[in-house]
Write a protein that holds these residues in place. Structure first.
Motif, PDB file in Angstrom:
ATOM      1  N   ASP A  29       0.808  -1.217   0.000  1.00 55.13           N
ATOM      2  CA  ASP A  29       0.000   0.000   0.000  1.00 55.13           C
ATOM      3  C   ASP A  29       0.844   1.272   0.000  1.00 55.13           C
ATOM      4  N   VAL A  30       2.156   1.132   0.119  1.00 53.08           N
ATOM      5  CA  VAL A  30       3.044   2.303   0.191  1.00 53.08           C
ATOM      6  C   VAL A  30       3.401   2.766  -1.224  1.00 53.08           C
ATOM      7  N   ARG A  31       3.178   4.043  -1.477  1.00 53.58           N
ATOM      8  CA  ARG A  31       3.592   4.678  -2.728  1.00 53.58           C
ATOM      9  C   ARG A  31       4.211   6.018  -2.356  1.00 53.58           C
ATOM     10  N   LEU A  32       5.464   6.209  -2.710  1.00 55.31           N
ATOM     11  CA  LEU A  32       6.173   7.427  -2.347  1.00 55.31           C
ATOM     12  C   LEU A  32       6.720   8.107  -3.584  1.00 55.31           C
ATOM     13  N   THR A  33       6.534   9.428  -3.656  1.00 55.75           N
ATOM     14  CA  THR A  33       7.208  10.212  -4.678  1.00 55.75           C
ATOM     15  C   THR A  33       8.647  10.440  -4.233  1.00 55.75           C
ATOM     16  N   TYR A  34       9.449  10.975  -5.131  1.00 48.38           N
ATOM     17  CA  TYR A  34      10.833  11.251  -4.748  1.00 48.38           C
ATOM     18  C   TYR A  34      10.937  12.289  -3.634  1.00 48.38           C
ATOM     19  N   SER A  66      12.017  -4.990   1.106  1.00 46.95           N
ATOM     20  CA  SER A  66      11.157  -3.890   1.521  1.00 46.95           C
ATOM     21  C   SER A  66      11.733  -2.594   0.977  1.00 46.95           C
ATOM     22  N   PHE A  67      10.860  -1.600   0.761  1.00 45.35           N
ATOM     23  CA  PHE A  67      11.340  -0.274   0.381  1.00 45.35           C
ATOM     24  C   PHE A  67      12.216   0.320   1.462  1.00 45.35           C
ATOM     25  N   ARG A  68      12.084  -0.193   2.694  1.00 47.40           N
ATOM     26  CA  ARG A  68      12.883   0.318   3.804  1.00 47.40           C
ATOM     27  C   ARG A  68      14.370  -0.015   3.642  1.00 47.40           C
ATOM     28  N   VAL A  69      14.675  -1.038   2.843  1.00 48.60           N
ATOM     29  CA  VAL A  69      16.075  -1.331   2.554  1.00 48.60           C
ATOM     30  C   VAL A  69      16.707  -0.138   1.836  1.00 48.60           C
ATOM     31  N   LEU A  70      16.015   0.405   0.838  1.00 49.17           N
ATOM     32  CA  LEU A  70      16.526   1.575   0.130  1.00 49.17           C
ATOM     33  C   LEU A  70      16.614   2.776   1.060  1.00 49.17           C
ATOM     34  N   GLU A  71      15.593   2.985   1.883  1.00 50.91           N
ATOM     35  CA  GLU A  71      15.615   4.111   2.826  1.00 50.91           C
ATOM     36  C   GLU A  71      16.813   4.026   3.766  1.00 50.91           C
ATOM     37  N   GLY A 222      16.225   7.633 -11.780  1.00 56.04           N
ATOM     38  CA  GLY A 222      14.997   8.291 -11.347  1.00 56.04           C
ATOM     39  C   GLY A 222      13.765   7.523 -11.768  1.00 56.04           C
ATOM     40  N   GLY A 223      13.909   6.203 -11.911  1.00 54.17           N
ATOM     41  CA  GLY A 223      12.789   5.356 -12.284  1.00 54.17           C
ATOM     42  C   GLY A 223      11.957   4.940 -11.091  1.00 54.17           C
ATOM     43  N   LYS A 224      11.038   4.004 -11.322  1.00 55.80           N
ATOM     44  CA  LYS A 224      10.146   3.526 -10.261  1.00 55.80           C
ATOM     45  C   LYS A 224      10.619   2.161  -9.797  1.00 55.80           C
ATOM     46  N   LEU A 225      10.706   1.990  -8.488  1.00 55.13           N
ATOM     47  CA  LEU A 225      11.115   0.731  -7.872  1.00 55.13           C
ATOM     48  C   LEU A 225       9.919   0.084  -7.189  1.00 55.13           C
ATOM     49  N   VAL A 226       9.637  -1.147  -7.565  1.00 56.54           N
ATOM     50  CA  VAL A 226       8.527  -1.909  -6.992  1.00 56.54           C
ATOM     51  C   VAL A 226       9.124  -3.040  -6.159  1.00 56.54           C
ATOM     52  N   PHE A 227       8.736  -3.108  -4.897  1.00 52.03           N
ATOM     53  CA  PHE A 227       9.282  -4.105  -3.980  1.00 52.03           C
ATOM     54  C   PHE A 227       8.221  -5.135  -3.618  1.00 52.03           C
ATOM     55  N   THR A 228       8.624  -6.384  -3.540  1.00 51.61           N
ATOM     56  CA  THR A 228       7.772  -7.453  -3.034  1.00 51.61           C
ATOM     57  C   THR A 228       8.629  -8.285  -2.083  1.00 51.61           C
ATOM     58  N   PRO A 229       8.070  -8.793  -0.985  1.00 58.91           N
ATOM     59  CA  PRO A 229       8.911  -9.438   0.032  1.00 58.91           C
ATOM     60  C   PRO A 229       9.794 -10.556  -0.499  1.00 58.91           C
ATOM     61  N   ALA A 230       9.252 -11.373  -1.379  1.00 57.36           N
ATOM     62  CA  ALA A 230      10.006 -12.486  -1.945  1.00 57.36           C
ATOM     63  C   ALA A 230       9.307 -12.930  -3.222  1.00 57.36           C
TER      64      ALA A 230
END
Length: 503
Positions: A29-34, A66-71, A222-230
């Motif tokens: 459900d998380v969608r973040l802009t730059y 998770s997107f939190r890895v990038l964060e 500057g593309g879009k990254l889509v994360f899924t747990p596995a």
């Protein structure tokens, strides 16, 4: 001069300004802009700084994608710290080694029995944060920082640590700098012909350089990254369809799983520009003609070079099936004395350049050996062909390649020898129609002791990650040796070894 500096944090800051409406990450459900990602990274960096994280300190992630890895990577980078996403599939003993070796200041973790056990084994003065709600509360409680030392962070300072396969019995954390990661991303951008709007689905493990290198190249663009747990075939198909993914981390068996999951055509996978694989797969996707995909993603690489050192796309049709080096590195084939061997002769693949790693964490003697003579010594054998292309021969130390995982016999042998009934052991790779190779153990029992194949396999599964366990066990009277090491050539001939990388 600071005018030449470019860090991952600088890249994010530029995207915040230049792509204010661009989607940076999608995760459930998380969608973040730059701009939203940049604001969260700043808050996270402030929270980590308040916990004492600073230049050279380590931040560890123990969990699935998770997107939190990038964060966390970007936040650590803004503090001059080092971020490590570790293999969450490891056993408690393996995870305890990571904790002891890395001594992180902060651990963000997903609850599991193995992590709980490892945490109990290693007394560690670290802040432990749950990867879900606790992480969000930790971030929300941090005010926007008054000022971060990001302007003082050197571009050549390490920011990412990735544990490599255990070629000497225990894994080592390869350190990659901001500049190395950016350089590798730029080379991959060129080879993959990534364009504006590129969307990458991170469905492979982020502790693996193959997933991480495309994650960072997409971020660089500057593309879009889509994360899924596995990786889960039906969910991957859904995400490709709904998010119009351009690329994903996939290889043979994973692709076969997607073909089976989407045989009813429920999902439109045509946005995926990928490698040709089978008639069924090719009909579902758009077969890509970039040098990267047209060459079947060919080349030679390892974690220590950021991913890929050479690309077959730079040498298609040449004599060497590893292609030619990335434009940002140069390669020499050296003999044991450090002299370059002539074309056609085999030597060690050695390299230097902008995407090469900064050494291993806490491995001074190994680093000195690996960088002898001013070259990174890969530990792999290769040959320069007369037309200038390169051929990868194989590891100097025997390695088994099962699916997309590197398995070093030394690590599996160490686990085998902890069994109370085993006196000696050796591990070889045998051909496997599905995975390329699978490990086979040759075991010598102690006098008067007994054990079954199933017992030995289960023992190894409890000692190291399950994918490393032998699939077959042979009991022998002795292990043939060359000096103190197993005679692998004799073992291969006797027990059916083969299909090693490079052969």
């Amino acid at each position: 001069m600071t005018v030449h500096r470019l860090t991952l944090g600088d890249v994010l800051g530029e995207h915040r300004r230049g792509r204010p409406l661009g989607t940076a990450v999608v995760d459930g459900d998380v969608r973040l802009t730059y701009p939203e990602l940049d604001e969260r990274v700043d808050r996270l960096a402030g929270a980590l700084a308040a916990d004492g994280v600073g230049p050279g300190d380590r931040v560890l992630w123990l969990g699935q994608n998770s997107f939190r890895v990038l964060e966390l990577l970007l936040a650590a980078g803004r503090l001059g710290a080092i971020f490590c996403p570790a293999n969450w599939r490891q056993t408690a003993d393996e995870l305890a080694h990571v904790l002891t070796d890395l001594t992180p200041s902060v651990v963000v973790w997903e609850e599991s029995e193995a992590v709980e056990k490892a945490r109990g084994q290693v007394p560690l003065d670290a802040r432990w944060i749950g990867s879900g709600d606790e992480y969000e509360a930790y971030l929300a409680a941090s005010p926007p920082p008054a000022g971060l030392p990001s302007a003082e962070i050197a571009a050549d300072s390490p920011v990412l640590a990735l544990y490599t396969a255990a070629f000497d019995g225990r894994p080592n954390a390869a350190l990659l700098s901001h500049s190395a990661l950016i350089a590798h991303s730029m080379a991959l951008l060129h080879m993959r012909q990534m364009e504006d709007g590129f969307t990458f689905l991170a469905c492979g493990p982020l502790f693996h350089v193959g997933t991480m290198m495309f994650t960072l190249a997409t971020f660089q663009l500057g593309g879009k990254l889509v994360f899924t747990p596995a990786y889960e075939p039906t969910e991957v198909c859904r995400l490709i369809d709904t998010e119009k993914c351009t690329q994903a981390f996939l290889f043979g068996p994973m692709i076969d799983g997607l073909v089976e999951a989407n045989k009813d055509g429920a999902h439109d996978l045509s946005s995926l520009h990928f490698v040709s694989h089978s008639p069924e797969w090719d009909a579902m996707i758009t077969v890509d003609d970039s040098p990267w995909c047209a060459s079947k993603m060919g080349g030679y690489g390892q974690t220590e070079v950021g991913g890929m050192l050479t690309f077959l796309g730079l040498g298609m049709g040449g004599a060497g099936y590893a292609g030619r080096p990335s434009p940002l590195v140069h390669v020499r084939i050296l003999d044991a004395s450090g002299e370059e061997v002539p074309p056609g002769e085999v030597g060690e693949i050695c390299a230097r350049g902008q995407s090469i790693f900064s050494g291993y964490w806490n491995r001074r003697e190994l680093n000195e050996a690996k960088s002898a003579g001013g070259w990174h010594h890969t530990g792999d054998l290769g040959r320069r062909e007369p037309d200038g292309t390169l051929t990868f021969i194989g590891p100097r130390l025997r390695m088994i390649k099962s699916a997309n995982e590197n398995i070093y016999p030394a690590e599996v042998e160490r686990a085998l020898k902890t069994h109370p009934s085993i006196a000696d052991a050796a591990v070889i790779g045998v051909p496997d129609d599905r995975f390329g190779q699978s490990p086979k153990a040759i075991v010598v029992l102690k006098e008067g002791a007994s054990a079954t194949s199933d017992e030995v396999i289960e023992h190894v599964r409890n000692e190291i990650a399950s994918y490393k366990k032998p699939r077959d066990v042979v009991f022998a009277d002795t292990i043939p040796k060359r000096g103190y090491t197993p005679d692998y050539d004799t073992l291969d001939a006797t027990y059916g070894g083969g299909a090693y990388p490079g052969t």
